[in-house]
Write an enzyme that holds these catalytic residues in place. Structure first.
Site, PDB file in Angstrom:
ATOM      1  N   HIS A 221      66.818  31.633  -9.124  1.00 37.78           N
ATOM      2  CA  HIS A 221      66.641  33.082  -9.071  1.00 37.78           C
ATOM      3  C   HIS A 221      67.097  33.745 -10.376  1.00 37.78           C
ATOM      4  CE1 HIS A 221      65.415  36.534  -6.646  1.00 37.78           C
ATOM      5  NE2 HIS A 221      66.164  37.189  -7.507  1.00 37.78           N
ATOM      6  N   GLY A 222      66.143  34.336 -11.044  1.00 38.32           N
ATOM      7  CA  GLY A 222      66.453  35.084 -12.258  1.00 38.32           C
ATOM      8  C   GLY A 222      66.665  34.220 -13.493  1.00 38.32           C
TER       9      GLY A 222
ATOM     10  N   ASN B 181      58.034  28.051  -9.054  1.00 37.90           N
ATOM     11  CA  ASN B 181      57.707  28.937  -7.938  1.00 37.90           C
ATOM     12  C   ASN B 181      56.449  29.732  -8.304  1.00 37.90           C
ATOM     13  OD1 ASN B 181      57.575  31.382  -6.418  1.00 37.90           O
ATOM     14  ND2 ASN B 181      59.642  30.967  -5.674  1.00 37.90           N
TER      15      ASN B 181
ATOM     16  N   THR C 107      74.076  37.609   2.898  1.00 35.76           N
ATOM     17  CA  THR C 107      75.477  37.841   2.559  1.00 35.76           C
ATOM     18  C   THR C 107      75.529  38.903   1.457  1.00 35.76           C
ATOM     19  OG1 THR C 107      75.414  36.097   0.903  1.00 35.76           O
ATOM     20  CG2 THR C 107      76.206  35.490   3.084  1.00 35.76           C
TER      21      THR C 107
ATOM     22  N   ASP D  23      54.802  31.954  -6.363  1.00 34.96           N
ATOM     23  CA  ASP D  23      54.576  33.166  -5.550  1.00 34.96           C
ATOM     24  C   ASP D  23      53.961  34.304  -6.355  1.00 34.96           C
ATOM     25  OD1 ASP D  23      55.844  31.779  -3.562  1.00 34.96           O
ATOM     26  OD2 ASP D  23      57.693  32.943  -3.623  1.00 34.96           O
TER      27      ASP D  23
ATOM     28  N   HIS E 226      52.607  37.642  -0.273  1.00 38.34           N
ATOM     29  CA  HIS E 226      51.947  36.977  -1.411  1.00 38.34           C
ATOM     30  C   HIS E 226      51.279  35.666  -0.991  1.00 38.34           C
ATOM     31  CE1 HIS E 226      55.983  35.340  -1.473  1.00 38.34           C
ATOM     32  NE2 HIS E 226      56.513  36.332  -2.156  1.00 38.34           N
TER      33      HIS E 226
ATOM     34  N   ARG F 196      44.710  42.624  -5.773  1.00 42.69           N
ATOM     35  CA  ARG F 196      43.291  42.972  -5.830  1.00 42.69           C
ATOM     36  C   ARG F 196      42.506  42.497  -4.607  1.00 42.69           C
ATOM     37  NH1 ARG F 196      39.516  44.303  -9.840  1.00 42.69           N
ATOM     38  NH2 ARG F 196      41.251  45.598 -10.522  1.00 42.69           N
TER      39      ARG F 196
ATOM     40  N   GLY G 299      60.477  30.939 -11.158  1.00 42.09           N
ATOM     41  CA  GLY G 299      59.168  31.537 -10.942  1.00 42.09           C
ATOM     42  C   GLY G 299      58.828  32.617 -11.931  1.00 42.09           C
ATOM     43  N   HIS G 300      59.497  33.754 -11.801  1.00 41.61           N
ATOM     44  CA  HIS G 300      59.074  34.965 -12.501  1.00 41.61           C
ATOM     45  C   HIS G 300      58.962  34.782 -14.009  1.00 41.61           C
ATOM     46  CE1 HIS G 300      59.346  39.068 -14.138  1.00 41.61           C
ATOM     47  NE2 HIS G 300      58.598  39.343 -13.094  1.00 41.61           N
TER      48      HIS G 300
HETATM   49  N1  PXP Z   1      64.795  30.270  -5.513  1.00 45.30           N
HETATM   50  C1  PXP Z   1      64.661  31.051  -4.414  1.00 45.30           C
HETATM   51  C2  PXP Z   1      65.306  30.622  -3.149  1.00 45.30           C
HETATM   52  C3  PXP Z   1      63.915  32.250  -4.472  1.00 45.30           C
HETATM   53  O1  PXP Z   1      63.792  33.007  -3.371  1.00 45.30           O
HETATM   54  C4  PXP Z   1      63.303  32.605  -5.696  1.00 45.30           C
HETATM   55  C5  PXP Z   1      62.523  33.867  -5.779  1.00 45.30           C
HETATM   56  O2  PXP Z   1      61.368  33.782  -5.031  1.00 45.30           O
HETATM   57  C6  PXP Z   1      63.446  31.747  -6.790  1.00 45.30           C
HETATM   58  C7  PXP Z   1      64.221  30.598  -6.676  1.00 45.30           C
HETATM   59  C8  PXP Z   1      62.792  32.021  -8.096  1.00 45.30           C
HETATM   60  O3  PXP Z   1      63.289  33.185  -8.642  1.00 45.30           O
HETATM   61  P1  PXP Z   1      62.621  33.783  -9.959  1.00 45.30           P
HETATM   62  O4  PXP Z   1      61.230  34.195  -9.586  1.00 45.30           O
HETATM   63  O5  PXP Z   1      63.508  34.922 -10.303  1.00 45.30           O
HETATM   64  O6  PXP Z   1      62.619  32.691 -10.975  1.00 45.30           O
END
Ligand code: PXP
Length: 246
Positions: free
Chosen positions: A196-197, A7, A104, A9, A54, A18, A218-219
């Site tokens: 996520h996470g 990801n 949810t 983003d 973003h 910036r 992503g992060h």
């Molecule tokens: N999957 C989905 C559906 C998300 O919304 C996100 C966050 O944008 C991610 C995965 C990736 O999460 P992270 O940036 O915490 O890895």
């Protein structure tokens, strides 16, 4: 083999900090996507938010043109974005909540509460040759609803697992919920992604969740790339995913 969708983003978040409102700026999420692909990522994920905080429209069109793997467009089930997706034709869209009423309690999409509109969107995507994934909490009612609306995938929300990672008991409860949801989804004929996470610390523990096809991360990868470089960050994550037995 467990696949990795990166990801990007957060690359765009840094650029917008910036260069908001400008036509170009650094860092470039498309250039980042190409590095991720070269490093072995199986797909690129980008979230075109309604507020464009973003990723911008030009980014998704350039990604569509330039990436060689799979484009996963994260998006709200909103008419404007649905129309863009149908023109853009990513390989897959992942429907995510952007507004409070679509969420949810655990933070995923409320599929059970939006059966009609999600059924319609799934059908429109299918007609357009685009697969659909629904980003849901590992909750039995949401998994069941996801099978009803005609999506091909669910993406299990791993946020609660990640958040409780350092509290062993709570983490195991979340892990059990993910295991159960993955089994249930698989039993209903859905393919299972997760995200996520997820990071370099918690990834190994996630290997106990069966039936996973792809992780969207992503992060942690983009953060690590600041110190190690993006290519190394992607390769290190892929190494942690090796040996997944399903
Ligand atoms: N999957 C989905 C559906 C998300 O919304 C996100 C966050 O944008 C991610 C995965 C990736 O999460 P992270 O940036 O915490 O890895």
């Amino acid at each position: 083999m467990l696949k990795l969708g990166v990801n990007i983003d957060h690359v765009a978040t840094l650029r917008e900090a910036r260069y908001r409102g400008r036509e170009a700026g650094e860092p470039d999420p498309v250039a980042a996507a190409l590095i991720c692909e070269t490093a072995g990522a199986h797909g690129i994920t980008a979230h075109l938010r309604e507020d464009r905080r973003h990723i911008q429209d030009r980014d998704v069109w350039q990604l569509r043109e330039r990436i060689k793997t799979r484009l996963n467009l994260e998006m709200a089930n909103a008419p404007e974005i649905v129309a863009i997706a149908l023109k853009l034709k990513p390989e897959i869209v992942c429907l995510v909540p952007e507004r409070r009423q679509e969420v949810t309690t655990e933070g995923g999409l409320d599929v059970a509460g939006n059966l009609e509109s999600l059924t319609e969107t799934c059908q429109r995507m299918k007609d357009g040759g685009i697969e659909v994934s629904l980003f849901i909490a590992p909750d039995p009612a949401q998994v069941e609803a996801s099978a009803k609306v005609g999506s091909q995938f669910v993406e299990l929300h791993t946020g609660a697992f990640a958040e409780h990672f350092n509290q062993k008991q709570a983490r195991n409860v979340e892990l059990e919920r993910l295991v159960a949801a993955a089994k249930q989804a698989h039993g209903l004929g859905l393919k299972v992604n997760a995200g996520h996470g997820l990071n370099y610390q918690n990834l190994a523990v996630l290997h106990v969740v069966p039936h996973l096809v792809e992780l969207n991360i992503g992060h942690s990868i983009i953060s690590r790339s600041i110190t190690t470089g993006l290519s190394t960050a992607v390769q290190e994550m892929l190494r942690l995913m090796e040996g997944y037995r399903g």
